[in-house]
Design an enzyme around this catalytic site. Structure first.
Site, PDB file in Angstrom:
ATOM      1  N   GLY A  16      34.800  -3.057  63.501  1.00  4.41           N
ATOM      2  CA  GLY A  16      35.545  -3.627  64.625  1.00  4.41           C
ATOM      3  C   GLY A  16      35.167  -5.074  64.881  1.00  4.41           C
ATOM      4  O   GLY A  16      34.991  -5.492  66.026  1.00  4.41           O
ATOM      5  N   ILE A  21      32.912  -8.264  70.847  1.00  7.89           N
ATOM      6  CA  ILE A  21      31.494  -8.005  70.581  1.00  7.89           C
ATOM      7  C   ILE A  21      31.216  -7.960  69.084  1.00  7.89           C
ATOM      8  O   ILE A  21      30.193  -8.477  68.618  1.00  7.89           O
ATOM      9  CB  ILE A  21      31.055  -6.689  71.257  1.00  7.89           C
ATOM     10  CG1 ILE A  21      31.124  -6.819  72.786  1.00  7.89           C
ATOM     11  CG2 ILE A  21      29.636  -6.306  70.820  1.00  7.89           C
ATOM     12  CD1 ILE A  21      30.934  -5.506  73.526  1.00  7.89           C
ATOM     13  N   ARG A  41      40.926  -3.451  61.193  1.00  5.15           N
ATOM     14  CA  ARG A  41      42.258  -3.179  60.650  1.00  5.15           C
ATOM     15  C   ARG A  41      43.018  -4.458  60.326  1.00  5.15           C
ATOM     16  O   ARG A  41      43.932  -4.451  59.512  1.00  5.15           O
ATOM     17  CB  ARG A  41      43.061  -2.336  61.649  1.00  5.15           C
ATOM     18  CG  ARG A  41      42.533  -0.914  61.804  1.00  5.15           C
ATOM     19  CD  ARG A  41      43.234  -0.167  62.910  1.00  5.15           C
ATOM     20  NE  ARG A  41      42.923  -0.745  64.224  1.00  5.15           N
ATOM     21  CZ  ARG A  41      43.414  -0.277  65.368  1.00  5.15           C
ATOM     22  NH1 ARG A  41      44.225   0.769  65.362  1.00  5.15           N
ATOM     23  NH2 ARG A  41      43.090  -0.848  66.509  1.00  5.15           N
ATOM     24  N   ASN A  95      30.574  -0.652  65.961  1.00  4.24           N
ATOM     25  CA  ASN A  95      31.163  -1.314  67.117  1.00  4.24           C
ATOM     26  C   ASN A  95      32.617  -0.910  67.358  1.00  4.24           C
ATOM     27  O   ASN A  95      33.108  -0.984  68.475  1.00  4.24           O
ATOM     28  CB  ASN A  95      31.084  -2.832  66.921  1.00  4.24           C
ATOM     29  CG  ASN A  95      31.876  -3.589  67.960  1.00  4.24           C
ATOM     30  OD1 ASN A  95      31.504  -3.654  69.128  1.00  4.24           O
ATOM     31  ND2 ASN A  95      32.993  -4.159  67.547  1.00  4.24           N
ATOM     32  N   SER A 150      28.875   2.573  75.827  1.00  2.00           N
ATOM     33  CA  SER A 150      29.466   2.013  77.040  1.00  2.00           C
ATOM     34  C   SER A 150      28.737   2.562  78.257  1.00  2.00           C
ATOM     35  O   SER A 150      28.149   3.654  78.206  1.00  2.00           O
ATOM     36  CB  SER A 150      30.952   2.391  77.126  1.00  2.00           C
ATOM     37  OG  SER A 150      31.499   2.057  78.383  1.00  2.00           O
ATOM     38  N   TYR A 166      38.331   8.409  77.493  1.00  5.49           N
ATOM     39  CA  TYR A 166      37.478   7.436  76.814  1.00  5.49           C
ATOM     40  C   TYR A 166      36.010   7.682  77.159  1.00  5.49           C
ATOM     41  O   TYR A 166      35.136   7.685  76.275  1.00  5.49           O
ATOM     42  CB  TYR A 166      37.907   6.028  77.222  1.00  5.49           C
ATOM     43  CG  TYR A 166      36.970   4.926  76.782  1.00  5.49           C
ATOM     44  CD1 TYR A 166      37.005   4.436  75.485  1.00  5.49           C
ATOM     45  CD2 TYR A 166      36.041   4.370  77.669  1.00  5.49           C
ATOM     46  CE1 TYR A 166      36.144   3.424  75.078  1.00  5.49           C
ATOM     47  CE2 TYR A 166      35.190   3.355  77.282  1.00  5.49           C
ATOM     48  CZ  TYR A 166      35.238   2.885  75.979  1.00  5.49           C
ATOM     49  OH  TYR A 166      34.387   1.885  75.591  1.00  5.49           O
ATOM     50  N   LYS A 170      32.493   8.518  74.871  1.00  6.76           N
ATOM     51  CA  LYS A 170      31.246   7.759  74.935  1.00  6.76           C
ATOM     52  C   LYS A 170      30.069   8.647  75.355  1.00  6.76           C
ATOM     53  O   LYS A 170      28.927   8.398  74.954  1.00  6.76           O
ATOM     54  CB  LYS A 170      31.401   6.562  75.869  1.00  6.76           C
ATOM     55  CG  LYS A 170      32.354   5.498  75.325  1.00  6.76           C
ATOM     56  CD  LYS A 170      31.916   4.997  73.946  1.00  6.76           C
ATOM     57  CE  LYS A 170      32.796   3.892  73.410  1.00  6.76           C
ATOM     58  NZ  LYS A 170      32.353   3.394  72.098  1.00  6.76           N
ATOM     59  N   VAL A 201      32.712  -6.297  79.949  1.00  7.03           N
ATOM     60  CA  VAL A 201      32.558  -7.460  79.082  1.00  7.03           C
ATOM     61  C   VAL A 201      33.894  -8.201  79.029  1.00  7.03           C
ATOM     62  O   VAL A 201      34.960  -7.584  78.970  1.00  7.03           O
ATOM     63  CB  VAL A 201      32.129  -7.044  77.655  1.00  7.03           C
ATOM     64  CG1 VAL A 201      31.951  -8.268  76.760  1.00  7.03           C
ATOM     65  CG2 VAL A 201      30.836  -6.228  77.710  1.00  7.03           C
ATOM     66  N   THR A 203      36.419  -9.394  77.282  1.00 13.29           N
ATOM     67  CA  THR A 203      37.115  -9.333  75.992  1.00 13.29           C
ATOM     68  C   THR A 203      38.537  -8.826  76.258  1.00 13.29           C
ATOM     69  O   THR A 203      38.894  -8.501  77.393  1.00 13.29           O
ATOM     70  CB  THR A 203      36.433  -8.368  75.005  1.00 13.29           C
ATOM     71  OG1 THR A 203      36.619  -7.014  75.485  1.00 13.29           O
ATOM     72  CG2 THR A 203      34.948  -8.655  74.872  1.00 13.29           C
TER      73      THR A 203
END
Length: 257
Positions: A16, A21, A41, A95, A150, A166, A170, A201, A203
């Site tokens: 990733g 990150i 990807r 990641n 996370s 999600y 995690k 974060v 992003t």
């Protein structure tokens, strides 16, 4: 030899790595003298990052590989390429991760849930298995596996149902981290395993998930930078060989929960 110098010239894989990150971590490891395989990807983004990192260097320090970690055949092909072109792997940084819009526990589709599990849990596990296999094959007993988890692996944020599934993946990463530690210990391997659990974060990770204006959401909430989290990778790998950081929970000082 210092712990920092021990990693110079050795090989890391960052999944990733086309943004956020992952990209920040890859750049930092190259600065620290490592050779880095970056995968994602999007090959165009990876090639641009690799071109920048390899610029002006006599030896290639960054190898871009197109790989969707949820596709086992692509992961196996990537490790085949690492074997043939670099001959070893010393660090694997898992990641790659996704969250998807409209995936609450009451209204989410099975297809959407499966997509998240395939990347966040299965893909991570395949990369880990293959990384440890290659380390042991090459006699590398001081390698390191790092999972990017996370804060949502330690608590379920209230009031935002889109993060519930999600968070479940995690929480699974927490169990996988400890399970891997136990399995490595059982075979008397000194390969270390660590997890990093960041809060919010800055992003684009959740840009398609958060309802409303994502830029406004980010600017109105305390955040860390990708570089802040990348620095913690160094904290993990630069510990003395007999010291294993299990999990680092890190969040912006003013984050609400």
């Amino acid at each position: 030899m210092s712990e920092k110098a021990r990693w110079v010239g050795r090989v890391a894989l960052v999944t990733g790595a086309s943004a956020g990150i992952g990209e920040a971590t890859a750049k930092l490891l190259v600065q620290e003298g490592m050779k880095v395989v970056i995968c994602a990807r999007s090959i165009d983004k990876l090639q641009a990052i690799a071109e920048d990192l390899n610029k002006g260097k006599t030896d290639r320090c960054c190898l871009p590989v197109k790989c969707d970690v949820s596709k086992e055949d692509q992961v196996l092909e990537m490790f085949k390429q690492i074997r043939s072109e670099l001959g070893r792997l010393d660090i694997c940084i898992n990641n790659a991760g996704i969250n998807v819009k409209n995936c609450s526990l009451l209204e989410g589709s099975t297809e959407t849930w499966q997509k998240i599990i395939d990347v966040n849990v299965i893909g991570l596990s395949i990369c880990t298995r293959e990384a440890v296999k290659l380390m042991r094959e090459k006699g590398i007993d001081d390698g390191h596996i790092i999972h990017l988890s996370s804060f949502s692996g330690h608590r379920v944020p209230p009031g935002n149902a889109v993060t519930n599934f999600y968070a479940g993946t995690k929480f699974a990463v927490r169990a996988l981290t400890e399970g891997l530690r136990q399995e490595l210990r059982a075979i008397k391997s000194n390969i270390r395993v660590s997890s990093l659990s960041p809060g919010l974060v800055k992003t684009d990770f959740n840009a398609d998930v958060i309802e409303g204006d994502y830029e406004a959401f980010i600017s109105s909430n305390p955040t860390m930078s990708s570089e802040d989290v990348a620095q913690l990778v160094l904290v993990c790998i630069q510990q003395p060989a007999h010291v294993q950081i299990h999990d680092i929970l890190v969040r912006p000082t003013q984050q609400l929960y």
